[in-house]
Design a protein around this motif. Sequence first.
Motif, mmCIF file in Angstrom:
data_model
loop_
_atom_site.group_PDB
_atom_site.id
_atom_site.type_symbol
_atom_site.label_atom_id
_atom_site.label_comp_id
_atom_site.label_asym_id
_atom_site.label_seq_id
_atom_site.Cartn_x
_atom_site.Cartn_y
_atom_site.Cartn_z
ATOM 1 N N ASP A 119 13.246 21.516 109.138
ATOM 2 C CA ASP A 119 13.488 21.704 110.570
ATOM 3 C C ASP A 119 14.758 22.512 110.827
ATOM 4 O OD1 ASP A 119 11.236 20.457 111.516
ATOM 5 O OD2 ASP A 119 12.155 18.479 111.594
ATOM 6 N N THR A 120 15.803 22.209 110.064
ATOM 7 C CA THR A 120 17.077 22.897 110.256
ATOM 8 C C THR A 120 17.026 24.331 109.728
ATOM 9 O OG1 THR A 120 18.241 20.781 110.045
ATOM 10 C CG2 THR A 120 19.556 22.792 109.779
ATOM 11 N N ALA A 137 14.775 26.552 111.964
ATOM 12 C CA ALA A 137 15.051 26.562 113.401
ATOM 13 C C ALA A 137 15.401 27.976 113.868
ATOM 14 C CB ALA A 137 16.211 25.616 113.719
ATOM 15 N N ARG A 187 7.936 28.673 111.640
ATOM 16 C CA ARG A 187 8.304 27.274 111.910
ATOM 17 C C ARG A 187 7.176 26.302 111.608
ATOM 18 N NH1 ARG A 187 10.342 29.455 116.699
ATOM 19 N NH2 ARG A 187 8.693 28.416 117.897
ATOM 20 N N ALA A 203 7.589 24.081 108.506
ATOM 21 C CA ALA A 203 8.342 22.822 108.545
ATOM 22 C C ALA A 203 7.422 21.664 108.891
ATOM 23 C CB ALA A 203 9.475 22.933 109.560
ATOM 24 N N GLN A 221 6.430 18.475 106.248
ATOM 25 C CA GLN A 221 6.729 17.089 106.604
ATOM 26 C C GLN A 221 5.464 16.249 106.753
ATOM 27 O OE1 GLN A 221 8.998 17.956 110.134
ATOM 28 N NE2 GLN A 221 10.956 17.755 109.077
#
Length: 238
Positions: free
Chosen positions: A176-177, A180, A187, A190, A194
Amino acid sequence: MRSPAAQPFSFSEALLKYYSFFGWTVFWQSYGQTLLPWSIPLCFAHTGAIGPTLASHRFDMIPGTNPPACFSWSIEKLRFAALLLLGATLPAAILATVPSVAAVRVLGLAWLFAIARLAHGIARRARSGTVLMIDQSGILDLRLMPRRIGWHEIEMVFPVNLDRGKVIDLSLRWPDTTLAGTRWLTRIGAILQQAYGVPAITISMLLLDGQVADVLAIIARYRPDLVPASAMRRATAP
């Protein structure tokens, strides 16, 4: 031959001329140039697209000191891709120009438009410079994001078949980081990592001037712990 009073080109004719222009650009704009070598080139120029990273490392651009490995678009591979597009043009042109059902002509025009867009992308890539750079601070792939992915952000490199593989998959520690602010297509990685444990980042070598083994060998130079042992032995073998 058209007279001055003749009707202007139809949309399908204009699209065919548009594609023809970019097709010639791809095939012959670098005709007199030497094809990019398969060996790993080293670059020293600073790319303006490199932004701030999460790492505290300072990017060292002193020539001769840890020079980064750079990969650009392969002219040879781009020409092959353009040939494939050229082969797809004939059936699309037939659908777009032969009198038939309106829906079929619309399909042909849409097909030609997609081919023209792809041909334009190939021509643009043939004129671009470095797109993938690996150095002591991490991996920069301008196709994915405008900043470098630091080594500390990479959790592992997924196993890959060095004989047939064309991509390198990366698992991130903080997807996520790290992702971003990137494009939504990037994106999505991510979310997939997960939710399903699949790689968050995929680095493709399909149209670049190098092979998967080249990239793995460079990664192993800086972070051997990230590369699977079997792949590292083969990639770094003399």
